[in-house]
Write a protein that holds these residues in place. Structure first.
Motif, short mmCIF file in Angstrom:
data_model
loop_
_atom_site.label_atom_id
_atom_site.label_comp_id
_atom_site.label_asym_id
_atom_site.label_seq_id
_atom_site.Cartn_x
_atom_site.Cartn_y
_atom_site.Cartn_z
N UNK A 146 -10.09 -1.52 12.29
CA UNK A 146 -9.62 -0.96 11.02
C UNK A 146 -8.10 -0.95 11.05
N UNK A 147 -7.48 -1.27 9.92
CA UNK A 147 -6.02 -1.30 9.84
C UNK A 147 -5.58 -0.56 8.58
N UNK A 148 -4.69 0.40 8.72
CA UNK A 148 -4.12 1.09 7.57
C UNK A 148 -2.92 0.29 7.08
N UNK A 149 -2.91 -0.03 5.77
CA UNK A 149 -1.91 -0.96 5.24
C UNK A 149 -1.11 -0.41 4.06
N UNK A 150 -1.30 0.86 3.72
CA UNK A 150 -0.56 1.42 2.59
C UNK A 150 -0.95 2.86 2.35
#
Length: 154
Positions: A146-150
């Motif tokens: 999972x990647x937080x991008x904003x």
């Protein structure tokens, strides 16, 4: 002798409780129940609440709105969903959601494959929130693809 199977049965608000990111969540069917194929949890989303924009690189996320209304953002498109509506967020999509109420909205969430549930367990165990631990949350998220991008959506 034939093995006897037992169903996994949880009603509304039942199952193991988790409150990562300040949302009440109840794990109803865990990856342990399904051999890692999927997991299902109920989530209560307060009006105005929702996670930051993020990507599940390996899991599809399926939401069914049980009550209230939820705004879904997926790769630049937004949709408002009410009770009975199901939304599929494909793996790799930039997405977020926000409760728009009125009051608390309830959704049933399925992650396919199901290992992402562990992310919520780990964040809660370490007592993290976006306000006090985003660097560590990002490390944990990476372990679950999972990647937080904003930021959260409006």
């Amino acid at each position: 002798m034939t093995k006897k199977h037992k169903p996994i049965v949880h009603g509304p608000g039942q199952g193991e409780h988790n409150s990562a990111f300040g949302l009440n969540r109840y794990f109803r069917v865990t990856p342990e129940h399904t051999g890692g194929a999927f997991c299902i949890f109920e989530e209560e989303i307060e009006e105005g609440a929702g996670p930051p924009l993020h990507i599940h690189h390996t899991e599809q996320e399926v939401f069914t709105v049980l009550s209230g209304s939820v705004k879904f953002h997926c790769d630049g498109e937004e949709t408002v969903a009410g009770p009975g509506t199901t939304a599929l967020i494909p793996a790799g999509a930039r997405h977020a959601f926000r409760g728009i109420g009125p009051g608390i909205s309830r959704v049933l969430v399925m992650l396919v494959a199901g290992k992402g549930e562990g992310f919520f367990r780990d964040v809660e165990t370490e007592g993290l929130s976006p306000k006090n631990g985003m660097p560590r949350i990002n490390e944990i998220a990476a372990e679950y693809s999972v990647e937080f991008v904003g930021p959260p959506i409006d």
